[in-house]
Design a protein around this motif. Structure first.
Motif, PDB file in Angstrom:
ATOM      1  N   CYS A  13      77.724 -39.802  48.761  1.00  0.00           N
ATOM      2  CA  CYS A  13      76.371 -39.297  48.428  1.00  0.00           C
ATOM      3  C   CYS A  13      76.392 -38.655  47.044  1.00  0.00           C
ATOM      4  N   ALA A  14      76.280 -39.490  46.017  1.00  0.00           N
ATOM      5  CA  ALA A  14      76.255 -38.993  44.634  1.00  0.00           C
ATOM      6  C   ALA A  14      74.817 -38.652  44.262  1.00  0.00           C
ATOM      7  N   ILE A  15      74.595 -37.438  43.793  1.00  0.00           N
ATOM      8  CA  ILE A  15      73.242 -36.997  43.454  1.00  0.00           C
ATOM      9  C   ILE A  15      72.929 -37.267  41.979  1.00  0.00           C
ATOM     10  N   VAL A  16      71.645 -37.254  41.661  1.00  0.00           N
ATOM     11  CA  VAL A  16      71.162 -37.404  40.282  1.00  0.00           C
ATOM     12  C   VAL A  16      70.676 -36.047  39.811  1.00  0.00           C
ATOM     13  N   VAL A  17      71.135 -35.610  38.642  1.00  0.00           N
ATOM     14  CA  VAL A  17      70.674 -34.348  38.058  1.00  0.00           C
ATOM     15  C   VAL A  17      70.323 -34.610  36.597  1.00  0.00           C
ATOM     16  N   CYS A  18      69.090 -34.325  36.233  1.00  0.00           N
ATOM     17  CA  CYS A  18      68.648 -34.563  34.857  1.00  0.00           C
ATOM     18  C   CYS A  18      67.608 -33.510  34.476  1.00  0.00           C
ATOM     19  N   ARG A  19      67.224 -33.536  33.223  1.00  0.00           N
ATOM     20  CA  ARG A  19      66.219 -32.588  32.734  1.00  0.00           C
ATOM     21  C   ARG A  19      64.891 -32.857  33.410  1.00  0.00           C
ATOM     22  N   SER A  20      64.212 -31.806  33.863  1.00  0.00           N
ATOM     23  CA  SER A  20      62.897 -31.951  34.487  1.00  0.00           C
ATOM     24  C   SER A  20      61.866 -32.267  33.412  1.00  0.00           C
ATOM     25  N   THR A  21      60.995 -33.248  33.698  1.00  0.00           N
ATOM     26  CA  THR A  21      60.006 -33.670  32.695  1.00  0.00           C
ATOM     27  C   THR A  21      58.869 -32.672  32.535  1.00  0.00           C
ATOM     28  N   GLN A  22      58.678 -31.798  33.521  1.00  0.00           N
ATOM     29  CA  GLN A  22      57.650 -30.763  33.430  1.00  0.00           C
ATOM     30  C   GLN A  22      56.269 -31.338  33.107  1.00  0.00           C
ATOM     31  N   LYS A  23      55.836 -32.307  33.890  1.00  0.00           N
ATOM     32  CA  LYS A  23      54.504 -32.868  33.687  1.00  0.00           C
ATOM     33  C   LYS A  23      53.447 -31.787  33.905  1.00  0.00           C
ATOM     34  N   ARG A  24      52.439 -31.779  33.016  1.00  0.00           N
ATOM     35  CA  ARG A  24      51.389 -30.762  33.135  1.00  0.00           C
ATOM     36  C   ARG A  24      49.990 -31.354  33.104  1.00  0.00           C
ATOM     37  N   GLU A  25      49.893 -32.698  33.004  1.00  0.00           N
ATOM     38  CA  GLU A  25      48.578 -33.318  32.873  1.00  0.00           C
ATOM     39  C   GLU A  25      48.268 -34.235  34.048  1.00  0.00           C
ATOM     40  N   LEU A  26      47.059 -34.114  34.569  1.00  0.00           N
ATOM     41  CA  LEU A  26      46.572 -34.958  35.656  1.00  0.00           C
ATOM     42  C   LEU A  26      45.436 -35.830  35.158  1.00  0.00           C
ATOM     43  N   ILE A  27      45.252 -36.990  35.790  1.00  0.00           N
ATOM     44  CA  ILE A  27      44.094 -37.831  35.510  1.00  0.00           C
ATOM     45  C   ILE A  27      43.292 -37.953  36.795  1.00  0.00           C
ATOM     46  N   VAL A  28      42.017 -37.644  36.709  1.00  0.00           N
ATOM     47  CA  VAL A  28      41.105 -37.723  37.846  1.00  0.00           C
ATOM     48  C   VAL A  28      40.150 -38.879  37.575  1.00  0.00           C
ATOM     49  N   SER A  29      40.242 -39.934  38.356  1.00  0.00           N
ATOM     50  CA  SER A  29      39.405 -41.114  38.145  1.00  0.00           C
ATOM     51  C   SER A  29      38.382 -41.240  39.263  1.00  0.00           C
ATOM     52  N   GLY A  30      37.425 -42.152  39.058  1.00  0.00           N
ATOM     53  CA  GLY A  30      36.400 -42.374  40.062  1.00  0.00           C
ATOM     54  C   GLY A  30      35.294 -41.343  40.049  1.00  0.00           C
ATOM     55  N   LEU A  31      35.148 -40.611  38.941  1.00  0.00           N
ATOM     56  CA  LEU A  31      34.064 -39.632  38.844  1.00  0.00           C
ATOM     57  C   LEU A  31      32.736 -40.341  38.607  1.00  0.00           C
ATOM     58  N   ASP A  32      31.673 -39.798  39.187  1.00  0.00           N
ATOM     59  CA  ASP A  32      30.350 -40.371  38.984  1.00  0.00           C
ATOM     60  C   ASP A  32      29.962 -40.256  37.511  1.00  0.00           C
ATOM     61  N   VAL A  33      29.263 -41.242  37.005  1.00  0.00           N
ATOM     62  CA  VAL A  33      28.898 -41.271  35.585  1.00  0.00           C
ATOM     63  C   VAL A  33      27.993 -40.105  35.204  1.00  0.00           C
ATOM     64  N   SER A  34      27.333 -39.491  36.196  1.00  0.00           N
ATOM     65  CA  SER A  34      26.426 -38.367  35.914  1.00  0.00           C
ATOM     66  C   SER A  34      27.154 -37.041  35.756  1.00  0.00           C
ATOM     67  N   VAL A  35      28.461 -36.989  36.097  1.00  0.00           N
ATOM     68  CA  VAL A  35      29.217 -35.737  36.018  1.00  0.00           C
ATOM     69  C   VAL A  35      29.302 -35.264  34.577  1.00  0.00           C
ATOM     70  N   ASN A  36      29.042 -33.977  34.355  1.00  0.00           N
ATOM     71  CA  ASN A  36      29.159 -33.436  32.996  1.00  0.00           C
ATOM     72  C   ASN A  36      30.316 -32.446  32.913  1.00  0.00           C
ATOM     73  N   GLN A  37      30.658 -32.075  31.694  1.00  0.00           N
ATOM     74  CA  GLN A  37      31.814 -31.224  31.430  1.00  0.00           C
ATOM     75  C   GLN A  37      31.703 -29.873  32.140  1.00  0.00           C
ATOM     76  N   GLN A  38      30.543 -29.234  32.036  1.00  0.00           N
ATOM     77  CA  GLN A  38      30.371 -27.898  32.607  1.00  0.00           C
ATOM     78  C   GLN A  38      30.518 -27.924  34.130  1.00  0.00           C
ATOM     79  N   GLU A  39      29.928 -28.932  34.769  1.00  0.00           N
ATOM     80  CA  GLU A  39      29.999 -29.057  36.219  1.00  0.00           C
ATOM     81  C   GLU A  39      31.436 -29.261  36.677  1.00  0.00           C
ATOM     82  N   LEU A  40      32.155 -30.122  35.964  1.00  0.00           N
ATOM     83  CA  LEU A  40      33.538 -30.406  36.330  1.00  0.00           C
ATOM     84  C   LEU A  40      34.421 -29.174  36.147  1.00  0.00           C
ATOM     85  N   GLU A  41      34.285 -28.492  35.009  1.00  0.00           N
ATOM     86  CA  GLU A  41      35.093 -27.299  34.751  1.00  0.00           C
ATOM     87  C   GLU A  41      34.836 -26.220  35.797  1.00  0.00           C
ATOM     88  N   ALA A  42      33.571 -26.033  36.170  1.00  0.00           N
ATOM     89  CA  ALA A  42      33.222 -25.013  37.160  1.00  0.00           C
ATOM     90  C   ALA A  42      33.876 -25.329  38.509  1.00  0.00           C
TER      91      ALA A  42
END
Length: 334
Positions: free
Chosen positions: A124-153
């Protein structure tokens, strides 16, 4: 429900008992929340703020019946741990991976050098490497009527640590939008991803889908933003122009910063390749670029440039765009 509880309690009972005995003996407290069990963050007796970026390592291919009573002493043998997180299943087994955050960069590097391909058990050899530290998400399938203020709130109500929100027209699905969410840390982004997925939240009529933002999609969205639109042409002149030269750093300054960063992380000087791949009717040229850094993986992308009145060639402009991109990538990942 009772049968499920009895089944989960019966799985790997010997290892669980050993873990409980170790916790009692050492006084170490493990906290389980959101599908992970955590030690530290900070640990007892810690003074000062958290360690700098780059001090976390990713541990994979763990046997599912191995726990912190084995893993924490093992990984603490090479340096002081600030935090250790073991991902857990509902049944009480681990999910095969964990994260160890060290007090210093040197300790993290030593852990990678010592434990990558280390056999925690025979075969059982393990893998150890530097963590990529992802910080960004993508949210898809939003209705075209969604605006910035509504989403942020909405996001501020259900998630914590959000730094920025950007809305885009979906390049894959007509009449929908997608959003890129940037969080202050990998942990904040992970918790936000879990909250958004499990909450089954909706904005408008379209259901939301949440994933990590991958480099290819990020590059495609940047390209869509940079590409000059035919609708922005007025009286034969393009309104989509590059930033004024005064606002851009010089190619020489950026290359100097990039070389310093590479030297700091023991990487050789980068090699640049640029090629013009198309020209539109307004005089804009699209360049493909690739940057090779010996000791690191190749990075490529696209950028649009316009003939520079200041005497900088189009290839130099493309090289500047590539260098700025690489500086950002290296700065976030090293």
């Amino acid at each position: 429900l009772l049968l499920v509880q009895m089944w989960t309690n019966g799985i790997n009972e010997a290892s669980k008992m050993a873990l409980l005995a170790w916790e009692k003996e050492t006084g170490i407290e493990l906290v389980q929340i959101n599908g992970q069990r955590r030690y530290g963050g900070p640990p007892p007796g810690w003074m000062g703020g958290p360690p700098p970026a780059g001090t976390e390592v990713y541990i994979a291919r763990l046997p599912q019946d191995i726990y912190e009573n084995t893993l924490i002493p093992l990984f603490e043998s090479v340096g002081k741990l600030y935090e250790f997180r073991l991902m857990m299943t509902f049944s009480g087994l681990n999910r095969g991976f964990a994260y160890a955050r060290y007090a210093s960069l040197q300790d993290a590097q030593k852990a990678i050098a010592t434990f990558h391909r280390f056999q925690v058990r025979e075969g059982c050899a393990i893998v150890v490497c530097r963590s990529t530290q992802k910080r960004e998400l993508i949210v898809s399938g939003l209705d075209v009527s969604v605006n910035q203020q509504e989403l942020e709130a909405m996001l501020q109500m259900v998630t914590e640590g959000i730094l920025s929100v950007t809305l885009h027209a979906s390049p894959h699905q007509r009449h929908t939008k997608l959003a890129v969410l940037k969080y202050r840390s990998h942990e904040a982004a992970s918790l936000a991803k879990k909250a958004l997925m499990e909450g089954n939240l909706r904005l408008g009529e379209a259901g939301m889908r949440v994933n990590w933002l991958d480099p290819q999609t990020k590059q495609k969205l940047q390209l869509c933003e940079e590409e000059p639109s035919s609708s922005s042409v007025h009286e034969g002149k393009s309104l989509a122009v590059p930033r004024p030269a005064a606002l851009l750093p010089s190619l020489q300054d950026v290359l100097e910063q990039l070389n310093i960063l590479c030297q700091k992380h023991h990487l050789n000087a980068p090699l640049f390749f640029t090629k013009c791949v198309q020209v539109n009717a307004n005089g804009w040229k699209q360049f493909w670029y690739q940057v090779l850094i010996p000791g690191y993986h190749a990075i490529s992308g696209f950028t649009w440039v316009l003939q520079d009145k200041q005497g900088q060639t189009e290839h130099e402009q493309a090289k500047l765009a590539a260098a700025l991109h690489i500086l950002q990538v290296l700065g976030e990942s090293l």
